[in-house]
Design a protein around this motif. Structure first.
Motif: not given
Length: 405
Positions: A379-387
């Motif tokens: 989930r953190s990978v996705v959060e960072e990718a959104i940024e």
């Protein structure tokens, strides 16, 4: 995966210092629609498209409808963002940024986000978009269609006619693995690291017509190839001619389809500049009577595999030397090959900056892996990718923030 929308050439053009008309370029970016609370893809394309035309979203991204538009893709968990074509990368950047902002603003109306990842970081089923064409493809291709949730970057560049287009397709072949290597942004598959920098390309290569192609020589031979493939009865329609690069069916453009969708908009724009310069250089070679490289398609297929496996972290086929070389050496060969075209279009600094960033900080694939190592959460990978997807482009690129347009 859809029947190509084929971005038409814009009316605007510009003459370069060498006297060449600057070719128009447009791009299609496929983005995932995700639930930021879980990182999982969300089957919500119909609701996102409906939200995109609402007054609330129009107020958040004013003027976006003049620069971009959104379309469905094969899966309900993704959305396609299509730019208008432009003669300058600054203008193209405005369209790309506005498109990403529009898709994300619409998704946020539903508590979702739009993110530029070539494959999902998390595991889970994907739903085929409701349409007669996609239903027929699912019936014919079964699990291949159901498992296909990948996001690419498709770049359309204008050509004078089909003859020039074939001249271009035949001459850009050996350089396409390097374009893929620079774009790699899909290391995850089914909730774990696939070991590939572009798992998207590996998954995409399972389609019957996907991948490298033999030189065509003439438009007539190209059409004979297409007709012979359709005559097998395997394909649903001509939209399934999934060559790494192909002619548009509706407009005088070539479409280059090898790249993953990059994390950052600035990298999409720079890749469009690289591809336009490849097209320009190839067209000049064709007009001058230079024969295309004789690299066998069987070797090119292995070069594409290597680029998909390693990105810029491993050996890449050097088209000048005809053998694998250090990735920096191979990319420098690309930069030298298209350098005059980049200088003539004014894109050299932008492209060089992107290439330097990739070697300094990694491709999107390396950034995703680094995020997973440090944050230990998909989930953190996705959060960072959104940024990264919605990272603002700095003043050096002369691009206006679409939210202030």
């Amino acid at each position: 995966m859809h029947t190509p929308s084929d971005i038409p050439p814009a009316d605007s053009s510009r003459v370069t210092p060498t006297g060449e008309t600057l070719r128009t370029v447009g791009i299609e970016e496929e983005l995932l629609i995700v639930d930021p609370r879980t990182g999982r893809p969300a089957p919500a394309i119909e609701l996102v498209l409906a939200a995109a035309v609402s007054d609330d979203v129009a107020a958040l991204v004013p003027g976006a409808e003049c620069l971009t538009h959104l379309e469905r893709e094969a899966k309900r968990e993704q959305i396609e963002v299509i730019s208008t074509p432009h003669a300058t990368l600054d203008d193209l950047a405005r369209s790309v940024i506005a498109g990403r902002a529009l898709a994300d603003a619409a998704a946020q109306q539903l508590g979702l986000r739009a993110v530029a990842m070539g494959t999902s970081a998390t595991a889970g089923p994907a739903q085929v978009t409701v349409s007669s064409r996609y239903s027929e493809m699912e019936q014919r291709f079964q699990g291949l269609m159901r498992e296909q949730l990948t996001c690419g970057l498709h770049v359309h560049v204008s050509v004078a006619d089909a003859a020039e287009g074939i001249g271009v397709l035949d001459r850009i072949r050996p350089w396409l693995p390097l374009v893929l290597a620079l774009s790699t942004n899909s290391p995850m598959w089914n909730g774990e690291d696939s070991g590939y920098a572009s798992q998207r390309y590996q998954v995409w290569s399972r389609w019957p017509t996907a991948g490298p192609y033999d030189p065509f020589g003439t438009p007539e031979n190209y059409q004979l190839t297409v007709d012979s493939l359709l005559a097998t009865g395997v394909l649903v329609d001509s939209g399934m001619i999934y060559f790494d690069a192909r002619l548009s069916e509706r407009f005088p453009t070539v479409e280059i389809r090898v790249a993953d969708v990059p994390l950052e908009a600035s990298h999409s724009i720079a890749l469009a500049g690289i591809i336009r310069a490849l097209v320009t250089t190839a067209a000049l070679e064709w007009r001058a009577g230079f024969s295309p490289d004789s690299l066998p398609t069987s070797v090119l297929r292995l070069a594409m595999w290597s680029a998909s496996r390693h990105g810029v972290a491993g050996p890449l086929l050097n088209p000048i030397l005809g053998r694998p070389s250090d990735p920096q050496v191979a990319i420098d060969a690309l930069r030298a090959h298209i350098g005059p075209a980049l200088a003539a279009s004014g894109d050299l600094n932008r492209v060089s900056r992107m290439i330097d960033e990739v070697f300094a900080h990694g491709t999107g694939a390396e950034r995703q892996r680094r995020s997973l190592r440090t944050r230990r959460s998909l989930r953190s990978v996705v959060e960072e990718a959104i940024e990264h997807t919605h990272k603002r482009i700095g003043p050096a690129t002369s691009v206006l923030d679409p939210l202030s347009m």
